[in-house]
Design an enzyme around this catalytic site. Sequence first.
Site, PDB file in Angstrom:
ATOM      1  N   ASP A 104      33.031  32.827  34.633  1.00 23.64           N
ATOM      2  CA  ASP A 104      33.882  31.960  35.760  1.00 23.64           C
ATOM      3  C   ASP A 104      34.114  30.402  35.471  1.00 23.64           C
ATOM      4  O   ASP A 104      33.234  29.681  35.073  1.00 23.64           O
ATOM      5  CB  ASP A 104      33.452  32.150  37.158  1.00 23.64           C
ATOM      6  CG  ASP A 104      34.121  31.655  38.259  1.00 23.64           C
ATOM      7  OD1 ASP A 104      34.921  32.321  38.796  1.00 23.64           O
ATOM      8  OD2 ASP A 104      33.831  30.428  38.552  1.00 23.64           O
ATOM      9  N   HIS A 158      48.542  22.526  39.746  1.00 26.73           N
ATOM     10  CA  HIS A 158      48.567  23.766  39.277  1.00 26.73           C
ATOM     11  C   HIS A 158      49.220  24.029  37.901  1.00 26.73           C
ATOM     12  O   HIS A 158      48.480  24.867  37.194  1.00 26.73           O
ATOM     13  CB  HIS A 158      49.066  24.674  40.177  1.00 26.73           C
ATOM     14  CG  HIS A 158      48.438  24.939  41.588  1.00 26.73           C
ATOM     15  ND1 HIS A 158      47.347  25.499  41.916  1.00 26.73           N
ATOM     16  CD2 HIS A 158      48.947  24.401  42.890  1.00 26.73           C
ATOM     17  CE1 HIS A 158      46.930  25.656  43.024  1.00 26.73           C
ATOM     18  NE2 HIS A 158      48.075  24.735  43.661  1.00 26.73           N
ATOM     19  N   ASP A 204      46.858  25.696  34.858  1.00 27.51           N
ATOM     20  CA  ASP A 204      47.306  27.032  34.370  1.00 27.51           C
ATOM     21  C   ASP A 204      46.939  26.909  32.836  1.00 27.51           C
ATOM     22  O   ASP A 204      46.710  27.746  32.097  1.00 27.51           O
ATOM     23  CB  ASP A 204      48.782  27.107  34.715  1.00 27.51           C
ATOM     24  CG  ASP A 204      49.015  27.931  36.034  1.00 27.51           C
ATOM     25  OD1 ASP A 204      48.079  28.248  36.359  1.00 27.51           O
ATOM     26  OD2 ASP A 204      50.280  27.919  36.379  1.00 27.51           O
ATOM     27  N   GLU A 263      40.394  32.235  38.468  1.00 30.49           N
ATOM     28  CA  GLU A 263      39.762  31.735  37.662  1.00 30.49           C
ATOM     29  C   GLU A 263      38.727  32.510  36.852  1.00 30.49           C
ATOM     30  O   GLU A 263      37.855  31.922  35.743  1.00 30.49           O
ATOM     31  CB  GLU A 263      39.130  30.132  37.732  1.00 30.49           C
ATOM     32  CG  GLU A 263      37.949  30.386  38.551  1.00 30.49           C
ATOM     33  CD  GLU A 263      38.441  30.452  40.411  1.00 30.49           C
ATOM     34  OE1 GLU A 263      37.419  29.960  40.876  1.00 30.49           O
ATOM     35  OE2 GLU A 263      39.722  30.752  40.403  1.00 30.49           O
TER      36      GLU A 263
END
Length: 354
Positions: free
Chosen positions: A214, A227, A231, A257
Site C-alpha cells: 500500500d 489526481h 495516477d 493505491e
Amino acid sequence: MYHDDLHQAAEFAHAAVASMARFSIPPTPVNFTIWYEYHAGRDPALSHAIDALLASNRPFTPEVTLQLYEEFLNPARMLRASRETTEKLQEAMDELRAYIGAAEQDTRTYGDKLEHFSDKLDNHPAAPSMGALVSAMLQETRVMQQRNQSLEERLAETTAEVQMLREHFEQARREALSDSLTGLANRKNFEQTLTLLAKAAQDSHEPLSLMLLDIDHFKQFNDRHGHQTGDTVLQLVARTLSDNVKGQDLAARYGGEEFALLLPRTRADQAVKLGDNLRMLIAGRKLVKRHTGEELGRITISAGVAEYRTGEALSSLVQRADAALYEAKRRGRNCVVAATEAASDMATEAVLPN
C-alpha cells in the site's frame, strides 16, 4: 448483454431473489447474476447444471456458485473459449491452404505435361484430329488453374482476417484481465491466478507467498498534488513491481493505491526480502514534475506478507496478509511485516497489562 424490458427484468429479478431466499443463498452480485440468468432461461447449459444440483439436493455453497459463474458467465472464460475457437479455425485454414497449394502444384504439373504432349502431337500423323481434343483439355486445365489461383487468393485474405480476429480477441482478453491505468493484472486476474497457484502449491508441496502493498499517505498526496499526478505515482509503483517480478510471479493492482504480488516457490522470509528491496527502490525515487520541475518529495510503501498454508481457505490467506499490512502501517509505515510476526506482536499486546 441484457436487453430485457422493465417488466421482464423485474420478473426475472423477483424470481432470482425468491430462489436465493428459498435456498439460503446470500444475494451477492455473482449469485444474483447466476439466478437471474437461470430464470431468464437464455443458457440451457446453465439451467441444466442448476437443475441437476437441485435434483441431487446439493447445497449451493460459495464454492459451487463461484464454479457456476466461472463456467457459464465469466467474461474472461468466454474470451478464452473464443480465442481457442479462432486458433482451431486458424489451424484448419492453414491445413486447407496447404492442401489447395499442393493441388495447385499438381494441376500445374499436369498442365506442363499436356503442353509437352501437345508439342509431340504436332509432328504426329494424327495431329489434326487429336489437336482439337488436346487444345480443349489445355483450355480446361487453364480454367482450373485460374480457379485454384482465385481460391488461393481468397484463402490468403481469409487467413489474414482470422489472424486479425485472433489479435482482437487477444487484446480483449488482456483488457478484461488488466488494470487500464497501470497495465498490471486486475483484481479478477489476481483472484483467478491465486486459485491456480494455490492448487499447484498444494499439489507440489512448494511454498507460495502473497504480498499486499500500500502506498503510504496516498490520499494526502493526491489531495495536495492532484489526481493526475497521483495516477503517475501509481504507474511508477506498478512499473517498479513489474520490473522486479519474474517467471510465474504476478503483480496486480488490488484496488486504489493497494497492490498485490503472488510469489510461487517463495517462502515468507524470501518475500519479505523482496518487499524490502521494492520498498527501498520506491523510497529512493525523488518525484519531480516533468513540465514545471517542482519537487514533490518521496513516497514510501508498506507491505504485509503471508505464506499459504496447505488446505487454507484463500480468503484466510488474504486476511492474514492484510493483517500484516495493517501491522506495518501501525509500526509507522515504510516497512514490511510477515503474517507470523504480526500475529506474534498482536498476541503479545493482548496479554500486556494496561
